[in-house]
Structure formats: C-alpha cells, structure tokens
Write a protein that holds these residues in place. Structure first.
Motif, PDB file in Angstrom:
ATOM      1  N   LEU A   1      74.968 -31.385 -57.736  1.00  0.00           N
ATOM      2  CA  LEU A   1      74.458 -32.750 -57.825  1.00  0.00           C
ATOM      3  C   LEU A   1      73.054 -32.869 -57.233  1.00  0.00           C
ATOM      4  N   PHE A   2      72.827 -32.207 -56.103  1.00  0.00           N
ATOM      5  CA  PHE A   2      71.554 -32.367 -55.403  1.00  0.00           C
ATOM      6  C   PHE A   2      70.345 -31.956 -56.249  1.00  0.00           C
ATOM      7  N   PRO A   3      70.308 -30.736 -56.822  1.00  0.00           N
ATOM      8  CA  PRO A   3      69.141 -30.384 -57.650  1.00  0.00           C
ATOM      9  C   PRO A   3      69.007 -31.245 -58.899  1.00  0.00           C
ATOM     10  N   SER A   4      70.139 -31.713 -59.455  1.00  0.00           N
ATOM     11  CA  SER A   4      70.071 -32.577 -60.626  1.00  0.00           C
ATOM     12  C   SER A   4      69.418 -33.910 -60.286  1.00  0.00           C
ATOM     13  N   VAL A   5      69.821 -34.482 -59.139  1.00  0.00           N
ATOM     14  CA  VAL A   5      69.237 -35.754 -58.710  1.00  0.00           C
ATOM     15  C   VAL A   5      67.754 -35.577 -58.399  1.00  0.00           C
ATOM     16  N   LEU A   6      67.403 -34.477 -57.718  1.00  0.00           N
ATOM     17  CA  LEU A   6      66.001 -34.235 -57.409  1.00  0.00           C
ATOM     18  C   LEU A   6      65.181 -34.054 -58.683  1.00  0.00           C
ATOM     19  N   GLY A   7      65.740 -33.356 -59.657  1.00  0.00           N
ATOM     20  CA  GLY A   7      65.040 -33.182 -60.921  1.00  0.00           C
ATOM     21  C   GLY A   7      64.816 -34.499 -61.633  1.00  0.00           C
ATOM     22  N   PHE A   8      65.832 -35.360 -61.615  1.00  0.00           N
ATOM     23  CA  PHE A   8      65.719 -36.675 -62.249  1.00  0.00           C
ATOM     24  C   PHE A   8      64.673 -37.526 -61.532  1.00  0.00           C
ATOM     25  N   LEU A   9      64.716 -37.526 -60.178  1.00  0.00           N
ATOM     26  CA  LEU A   9      63.727 -38.270 -59.406  1.00  0.00           C
ATOM     27  C   LEU A   9      62.329 -37.687 -59.604  1.00  0.00           C
ATOM     28  N   GLY A  10      62.272 -36.366 -59.861  1.00  0.00           N
ATOM     29  CA  GLY A  10      60.985 -35.743 -60.169  1.00  0.00           C
ATOM     30  C   GLY A  10      60.386 -36.323 -61.434  1.00  0.00           C
ATOM     31  N   GLY A  11      61.224 -36.536 -62.439  1.00  0.00           N
ATOM     32  CA  GLY A  11      60.760 -37.166 -63.668  1.00  0.00           C
ATOM     33  C   GLY A  11      60.286 -38.590 -63.427  1.00  0.00           C
ATOM     34  N   MET A  12      60.963 -39.301 -62.536  1.00  0.00           N
ATOM     35  CA  MET A  12      60.545 -40.663 -62.204  1.00  0.00           C
ATOM     36  C   MET A  12      59.188 -40.662 -61.514  1.00  0.00           C
ATOM     37  N   GLY A  13      58.998 -39.736 -60.572  1.00  0.00           N
ATOM     38  CA  GLY A  13      57.721 -39.644 -59.876  1.00  0.00           C
ATOM     39  C   GLY A  13      56.583 -39.318 -60.834  1.00  0.00           C
ATOM     40  N   ALA A  14      56.846 -38.410 -61.764  1.00  0.00           N
ATOM     41  CA  ALA A  14      55.821 -38.056 -62.749  1.00  0.00           C
ATOM     42  C   ALA A  14      55.491 -39.241 -63.640  1.00  0.00           C
ATOM     43  N   GLY A  15      56.507 -40.023 -64.004  1.00  0.00           N
ATOM     44  CA  GLY A  15      56.279 -41.204 -64.837  1.00  0.00           C
ATOM     45  C   GLY A  15      55.380 -42.219 -64.150  1.00  0.00           C
ATOM     46  N   LEU A  16      55.627 -42.456 -62.859  1.00  0.00           N
ATOM     47  CA  LEU A  16      54.771 -43.367 -62.098  1.00  0.00           C
ATOM     48  C   LEU A  16      53.353 -42.815 -61.988  1.00  0.00           C
ATOM     49  N   ALA A  17      53.243 -41.505 -61.796  1.00  0.00           N
ATOM     50  CA  ALA A  17      51.927 -40.879 -61.688  1.00  0.00           C
ATOM     51  C   ALA A  17      51.125 -41.060 -62.964  1.00  0.00           C
ATOM     52  N   TYR A  18      51.757 -40.878 -64.126  1.00  0.00           N
ATOM     53  CA  TYR A  18      51.044 -41.005 -65.393  1.00  0.00           C
ATOM     54  C   TYR A  18      50.644 -42.450 -65.682  1.00  0.00           C
ATOM     55  N   ALA A  19      51.471 -43.409 -65.227  1.00  0.00           N
ATOM     56  CA  ALA A  19      51.088 -44.810 -65.375  1.00  0.00           C
ATOM     57  C   ALA A  19      49.844 -45.108 -64.534  1.00  0.00           C
ATOM     58  N   CYS A  20      49.768 -44.488 -63.361  1.00  0.00           N
ATOM     59  CA  CYS A  20      48.585 -44.651 -62.516  1.00  0.00           C
ATOM     60  C   CYS A  20      47.360 -44.028 -63.171  1.00  0.00           C
ATOM     61  N   VAL A  21      47.555 -42.879 -63.834  1.00  0.00           N
ATOM     62  CA  VAL A  21      46.452 -42.240 -64.548  1.00  0.00           C
ATOM     63  C   VAL A  21      45.907 -43.186 -65.612  1.00  0.00           C
ATOM     64  N   ARG A  22      46.820 -43.850 -66.316  1.00  0.00           N
ATOM     65  CA  ARG A  22      46.409 -44.808 -67.339  1.00  0.00           C
ATOM     66  C   ARG A  22      45.547 -45.916 -66.731  1.00  0.00           C
ATOM     67  N   TYR A  23      45.977 -46.457 -65.598  1.00  0.00           N
ATOM     68  CA  TYR A  23      45.227 -47.517 -64.931  1.00  0.00           C
ATOM     69  C   TYR A  23      43.848 -47.017 -64.496  1.00  0.00           C
ATOM     70  N   LEU A  24      43.806 -45.856 -63.880  1.00  0.00           N
ATOM     71  CA  LEU A  24      42.543 -45.316 -63.376  1.00  0.00           C
ATOM     72  C   LEU A  24      41.565 -45.047 -64.518  1.00  0.00           C
ATOM     73  N   GLY A  25      42.097 -44.544 -65.639  1.00  0.00           N
ATOM     74  CA  GLY A  25      41.241 -44.303 -66.790  1.00  0.00           C
ATOM     75  C   GLY A  25      40.643 -45.580 -67.331  1.00  0.00           C
ATOM     76  N   GLN A  26      41.415 -46.669 -67.271  1.00  0.00           N
ATOM     77  CA  GLN A  26      40.928 -47.957 -67.751  1.00  0.00           C
ATOM     78  C   GLN A  26      39.896 -48.572 -66.804  1.00  0.00           C
ATOM     79  N   HIS A  27      39.883 -48.103 -65.563  1.00  0.00           N
ATOM     80  CA  HIS A  27      38.996 -48.707 -64.560  1.00  0.00           C
ATOM     81  C   HIS A  27      37.921 -47.737 -64.091  1.00  0.00           C
ATOM     82  N   GLY A  28      37.530 -46.829 -64.965  1.00  0.00           N
ATOM     83  CA  GLY A  28      36.322 -46.060 -64.739  1.00  0.00           C
ATOM     84  C   GLY A  28      36.413 -44.820 -63.883  1.00  0.00           C
ATOM     85  N   VAL A  29      37.611 -44.394 -63.495  1.00  0.00           N
ATOM     86  CA  VAL A  29      37.740 -43.175 -62.698  1.00  0.00           C
ATOM     87  C   VAL A  29      37.817 -41.977 -63.642  1.00  0.00           C
TER      88      VAL A  29
END
Length: 297
Positions: free
Chosen positions: A148-176
């Motif tokens: 269970l532990f590595p599965s949950v960590l892997g799933f949360l890893g996908g969540m963290g990556a999703g938030l990171a890519y949304a931030c990339v989208r914002y930064l790209g729109q604001h000149g970074v």
C-alpha cells in the motif's frame, strides 16, 4: 493560436518519450536510495539548464511576488512528486509506477481549473475520466495486491506533478522563461536532497553512475519539452497526450526488461489512446466548427 496548440502537442509527446527513458534508466540504476537517485537526476538536469541559460544569454530572473511564490510551489510540488514517483519505480512494476505517475495530467486539469480558472467543458472532463478508467485497467494489481505504501506514494507523486505542471502553465502566462523554470526546479530539488545524499548515500558502481547520468539527460529533455508544452497551450487541450508515455514505457519495458503486459493492460492502453484522439478531434475539429473556424486543408 492553432499553431501554438500543435506545437504544444508535439512538445508533450516528446516529453513523454524522454520521461519513458528516464524511467528505464532509474530502474537500471538498481538498489540505491530514492533521494540519491533524485539528486543525481536533477543535478544533471540543473547543469544542462544552467548551460542553456548561459549559452542563450537568458537572464535568471523572476519578477513579481506572485511569480516567486508560484515557482516555489512548482519546485516543491515537483520535488515531492518525483520522490513519490521514484520510490514507486523501485518498489512496483515499471508499468504500474508509470501509470501512477500518469495521474498527473488529470490533476493538472483539475488544478488549472481551480487555480487558473481555465474553462473545462463536460465533454473534456468525461474524456479525462475515461483516460483515468483506462489507467485503472493497467494499474489493477497495485491497489489491490501490491504494498500500500509505495502505491500511495506513487499516486501522490502524480498529484504533485499535476500541481507542478499547472504552476508551469501560470508562470508561462506571466512571462517567466521556461529555461528559468527548469533551472529553478532542478536547483531546488538538489538542495532538498543533498543532505540525504551526504549522510545516507551509497557508493555507486560505474554502471549505476552512467544510468543516473542517462536518467538526468533524459529528464532534462523531458523537462524542457513539458515546460514548452504547457506554456504554448492550456492544460485541458494537451494533458491527455501525456499518456502517450504508456506506449513508450511498454516498448522499453519489453525490450529492456522483458515485460509483457497482460490483456487488461492492453485494454487500458486502447481506452487511453481513444480518449486522446477524442480530445484532439474535439479541440481541433468539432469545437472549432462550433465556433465557425475554418479547418485547414
């Protein structure tokens, strides 16, 4: 606008190809602590990013208080996501770990809708849910039978990556600049993992060093192209294409490790690819016709 969308699709498929090779190199590096693998993966990416900044004479600057906070969240979420992802790679089957990480496009769309206020139509939401269902066909052993532990960590890893890519989208729109985003994230991850490397790191063989260098180079290519993708088009229009990594991972798993997916995995691949085609048709044909846009050709 259309030209940018097509570029984004190409970039995101190239990033999927690069990250698939990163997965393979991480697995081939063998039994090393997760923090150690993450450090070397990002250290190589940081060197490439800094060299690119210097070569192109791109200034390393982040203007605006909001941008500084968003890039920090991007780096922190991306680092957490990578740690969860790498741990899953070491503990689960390669295809299962890959699919847990491929939850990131779903979370990217959700976070983009919540924080960036990007429009999300019911049809597009259904296709993402369809891709998620396809993922469940492939990941079926993990949640039911694997630890269970590595599965949950892997799933949360996908969540963290999703938030990171949304931030990339914002930064790209604001000149970074994309190169700045990659360099900042890589440097941040190295700083976070360096203490663990110094106190808990293990001695590496030549082959392990070469594998981690390969993982870093592949990751750098993936980071630059995924950053370019999300700065060229909204997440809702391109995120599903990131699932093409499944195909690349399947091929690498077969030729490098002898992995042969079962029939249910192929059902999952078919569903996900179908969802990707539907999203493409909706965004580039059906939806364009609704707006009265003339189709090329």
């Amino acid at each position: 606008m259309k030209k940018n969308k097509y570029k984004a699709i190409i970039y995101i498929i190239l990033s999927a190809f690069s990250f698939a090779f990163m997965f393979a190199f991480v697995r081939m590096a063998g039994e090393l602590p997760t923090f150690q693998k993450v450090f070397f993966r990002n250290f190589i990416a940081m060197l490439i990013a800094v060299a690119t900044l210097i070569k192109t004479k791109t200034p390393f600057k982040i203007e605006g208080k909001t941008n500084k906070w968003v890039i920090f969240v991007r780096a922190a979420a991306g680092t957490a996501g990578m740690l969860g992802n790498f741990y899953a790679i070491d503990k689960l089957a390669l295809s299962d770990a890959s699919m847990l990480n491929k939850m990131s496009p779903f979370f990217t769309i959700v976070f983009s809708y919540i924080f960036l206020k990007e429009k999300l139509t019911p049809f597009q939401l259904l296709t993402v849910i369809g891709a998620f269902i396809g993922a469940m066909f492939i990941i079926k052993p993990s949640f039911a039978n694997a630890a269970l532990f590595p599965s949950v960590l892997g799933f949360l890893g996908g969540m963290g990556a999703g938030l990171a890519y949304a931030c990339v989208r914002y930064l790209g729109q604001h000149g970074v600049h994309g190169k700045v985003i990659v360099a900042y994230f890589s440097g941040f991850s190295c700083l976070v993992t360096l203490p663990y490397l110094l106190f808990l790191g293990k001695e590496m063989s030549i082959s392990q060093i070469l594998c981690l260098i390969g993982a870093g180079c592949a990751a750098a290519g993936g980071q630059f192209t995924i950053t370019a993708a999300y700065t060229h088009a909204p997440a809702r229009e391109i995120s599903v294409y990131d699932y093409s990594q499944l195909i690349f991972t399947m091929l690498l798993g077969f030729f490098l490790f002898g992995d042969i997916p079962d029939v249910w995995s192929f059902v999952g691949y078919f569903i996900i690819v179908t969802m990707g085609v539907l999203v493409f048709l909706y965004n580039n044909v059906w939806h364009a016709e609704e707006k009265g846009e003339k189709q090329p050709g």
